[in-house]
Design a protein around this motif. Structure first.
Motif, PDB file in Angstrom:
ATOM      1  N   ASN A  88       0.751  -1.063   0.032  1.00 22.20           N
ATOM      2  CA  ASN A  88       0.054   0.160   0.089  1.00 22.20           C
ATOM      3  C   ASN A  88       0.763   1.200  -0.002  1.00 22.20           C
ATOM      4  OD1 ASN A  88      -2.522  -1.272  -0.131  1.00 22.20           O
ATOM      5  ND2 ASN A  88      -2.704  -1.351   2.059  1.00 22.20           N
ATOM      6  N   LYS A  89       1.739   1.364   0.776  1.00 27.64           N
ATOM      7  CA  LYS A  89       2.784   2.384   0.610  1.00 27.64           C
ATOM      8  C   LYS A  89       3.415   2.729  -0.505  1.00 27.64           C
ATOM      9  CE  LYS A  89       4.277   2.312   5.729  1.00 27.64           C
ATOM     10  NZ  LYS A  89       5.339   2.037   6.458  1.00 27.64           N
ATOM     11  N   GLU A  90       3.699   1.578  -1.399  1.00 30.84           N
ATOM     12  CA  GLU A  90       4.272   1.956  -2.458  1.00 30.84           C
ATOM     13  C   GLU A  90       3.333   2.519  -3.638  1.00 30.84           C
ATOM     14  OE1 GLU A  90       6.857  -1.212  -4.150  1.00 30.84           O
ATOM     15  OE2 GLU A  90       7.628  -1.734  -2.271  1.00 30.84           O
ATOM     16  N   LYS A  91       2.091   1.749  -3.360  1.00 23.68           N
ATOM     17  CA  LYS A  91       1.013   2.373  -4.414  1.00 23.68           C
ATOM     18  C   LYS A  91       0.691   3.812  -4.029  1.00 23.68           C
ATOM     19  CE  LYS A  91      -1.646  -1.852  -5.078  1.00 23.68           C
ATOM     20  NZ  LYS A  91      -2.878  -2.291  -5.106  1.00 23.68           N
ATOM     21  N   GLU A  92       0.550   4.238  -2.912  1.00 22.33           N
ATOM     22  CA  GLU A  92       0.309   5.680  -2.526  1.00 22.33           C
ATOM     23  C   GLU A  92       1.382   6.603  -2.988  1.00 22.33           C
ATOM     24  OE1 GLU A  92      -0.324   5.944   1.543  1.00 22.33           O
ATOM     25  OE2 GLU A  92      -2.041   4.622   1.576  1.00 22.33           O
ATOM     26  N   LYS A  93       2.569   6.105  -3.036  1.00 28.75           N
ATOM     27  CA  LYS A  93       3.680   6.931  -3.430  1.00 28.75           C
ATOM     28  C   LYS A  93       3.788   7.173  -4.596  1.00 28.75           C
ATOM     29  CE  LYS A  93       8.783   7.369  -2.843  1.00 28.75           C
ATOM     30  NZ  LYS A  93       9.911   6.268  -2.174  1.00 28.75           N
ATOM     31  N   GLN A  94       3.586   5.939  -5.462  1.00 30.63           N
ATOM     32  CA  GLN A  94       3.320   6.075  -7.075  1.00 30.63           C
ATOM     33  C   GLN A  94       1.943   6.919  -7.486  1.00 30.63           C
ATOM     34  OE1 GLN A  94       3.777   2.051  -8.508  1.00 30.63           O
ATOM     35  NE2 GLN A  94       6.059   1.913  -8.085  1.00 30.63           N
ATOM     36  N   GLN A  95       1.074   6.587  -6.910  1.00 32.04           N
ATOM     37  CA  GLN A  95      -0.168   7.515  -7.042  1.00 32.04           C
ATOM     38  C   GLN A  95       0.008   8.889  -6.960  1.00 32.04           C
ATOM     39  OE1 GLN A  95      -3.339   5.604  -5.197  1.00 32.04           O
ATOM     40  NE2 GLN A  95      -3.547   4.046  -6.364  1.00 32.04           N
ATOM     41  N   GLN A  96       0.995   9.258  -6.162  1.00 29.69           N
ATOM     42  CA  GLN A  96       1.176  10.630  -5.820  1.00 29.69           C
ATOM     43  C   GLN A  96       1.818  11.340  -7.084  1.00 29.69           C
ATOM     44  OE1 GLN A  96       2.550  11.121  -1.910  1.00 29.69           O
ATOM     45  NE2 GLN A  96       0.473  10.729  -1.070  1.00 29.69           N
ATOM     46  N   SER A  97       3.030  10.560  -7.260  1.00 27.86           N
ATOM     47  CA  SER A  97       4.133  10.790  -8.216  1.00 27.86           C
ATOM     48  C   SER A  97       3.526  10.703  -9.610  1.00 27.86           C
ATOM     49  CB  SER A  97       5.347  10.054  -8.029  1.00 27.86           C
ATOM     50  OG  SER A  97       5.283   8.784  -8.497  1.00 27.86           O
ATOM     51  N   SER A  98       4.095  11.529 -10.525  1.00 26.27           N
ATOM     52  CA  SER A  98       3.711  11.302 -11.947  1.00 26.27           C
ATOM     53  C   SER A  98       5.028  11.619 -12.802  1.00 26.27           C
ATOM     54  CB  SER A  98       2.378  11.947 -12.481  1.00 26.27           C
ATOM     55  OG  SER A  98       2.784  13.445 -12.131  1.00 26.27           O
ATOM     56  N   ASN A  99       4.971  11.048 -13.788  1.00 27.55           N
ATOM     57  CA  ASN A  99       6.098  11.418 -15.142  1.00 27.55           C
ATOM     58  C   ASN A  99       5.626  12.177 -16.140  1.00 27.55           C
ATOM     59  OD1 ASN A  99       7.836   9.605 -13.726  1.00 27.55           O
ATOM     60  ND2 ASN A  99       7.331   7.816 -14.722  1.00 27.55           N
ATOM     61  N   HIS A 100       6.508  13.114 -16.473  1.00 28.80           N
ATOM     62  CA  HIS A 100       6.194  13.927 -17.669  1.00 28.80           C
ATOM     63  C   HIS A 100       6.623  13.368 -18.809  1.00 28.80           C
ATOM     64  CE1 HIS A 100       5.156  17.437 -15.042  1.00 28.80           C
ATOM     65  NE2 HIS A 100       6.095  16.986 -14.366  1.00 28.80           N
ATOM     66  N   TYR A 101       5.848  13.409 -19.849  1.00 27.57           N
ATOM     67  CA  TYR A 101       6.035  12.671 -21.212  1.00 27.57           C
ATOM     68  C   TYR A 101       5.810  13.683 -22.132  1.00 27.57           C
ATOM     69  CZ  TYR A 101       5.699   7.975 -18.971  1.00 27.57           C
ATOM     70  OH  TYR A 101       6.090   7.079 -18.450  1.00 27.57           O
ATOM     71  N   TYR A 102       6.588  13.631 -23.434  1.00 25.52           N
ATOM     72  CA  TYR A 102       6.409  14.723 -24.330  1.00 25.52           C
ATOM     73  C   TYR A 102       6.322  14.004 -25.737  1.00 25.52           C
ATOM     74  CZ  TYR A 102       9.125  17.455 -20.908  1.00 25.52           C
ATOM     75  OH  TYR A 102       9.301  18.118 -19.734  1.00 25.52           O
ATOM     76  N   ILE A 103       5.232  14.838 -26.315  1.00 26.17           N
ATOM     77  CA  ILE A 103       4.903  14.261 -27.595  1.00 26.17           C
ATOM     78  C   ILE A 103       4.832  15.551 -28.435  1.00 26.17           C
ATOM     79  CG2 ILE A 103       3.312  12.452 -27.007  1.00 26.17           C
ATOM     80  CD1 ILE A 103       1.002  14.249 -27.353  1.00 26.17           C
TER      81      ILE A 103
END
Length: 124
Positions: A88-103
């Motif tokens: 759960n801790k890892e899920k919460e951490k990943q849900q809070q973070s996001s990656n920037h992608y470029y198109i």
């Protein structure tokens, strides 16, 4: 830009030796990198992938990306990271973070086509 291909005889790896590049050449290479991936899976590229593909430092890349986004040649978007089967801790951490992608945008594709045409004229 002049590229020379070198082969490491100890392995089958190839290396490019690049001479100094103009700002236009670097922009062209960034757009080529982003355009190539966009055609394959329409998911864009992260800063890290662009940095290694175009051979730029992180600081240099930051400046170019902000200029290209500002001028409308590429778009930046965020994709949420979600993986199942983790704690759960890892899920919460990943849900809070996001990656920037470029198109690449249509304007970026037009610029890239003009860049390619001019490069062909100069080489020919």
């Amino acid at each position: 830009m002049c590229k020379t291909l070198f082969r490491n005889h100890a392995s089958s790896d190839y290396y490019y030796c690049m001479k100094y590049r103009s700002k236009i050449d670097i922009i062209g290479h960034i757009l080529e990198a982003v355009d190539g991936v966009d055609d394959d899976n329409n998911s864009g590229l992260t800063k890290t992938k662009i940095m290694y593909t175009v051979f730029l430092s992180y600081a240099q890349l930051q400046g170019y990306l902000s200029d290209l986004v500002e001028k409308g040649l590429i778009e930046q978007y965020q994709k949420e990271l979600q993986e199942e089967g983790k704690e759960n801790k890892e899920k919460e951490k990943q849900q809070q973070s996001s990656n920037h992608y470029y198109i690449i945008t249509d304007k970026g594709r037009r610029f890239l086509q003009i860049y390619r045409d001019l490069s062909k004229m100069i080489i020919a």
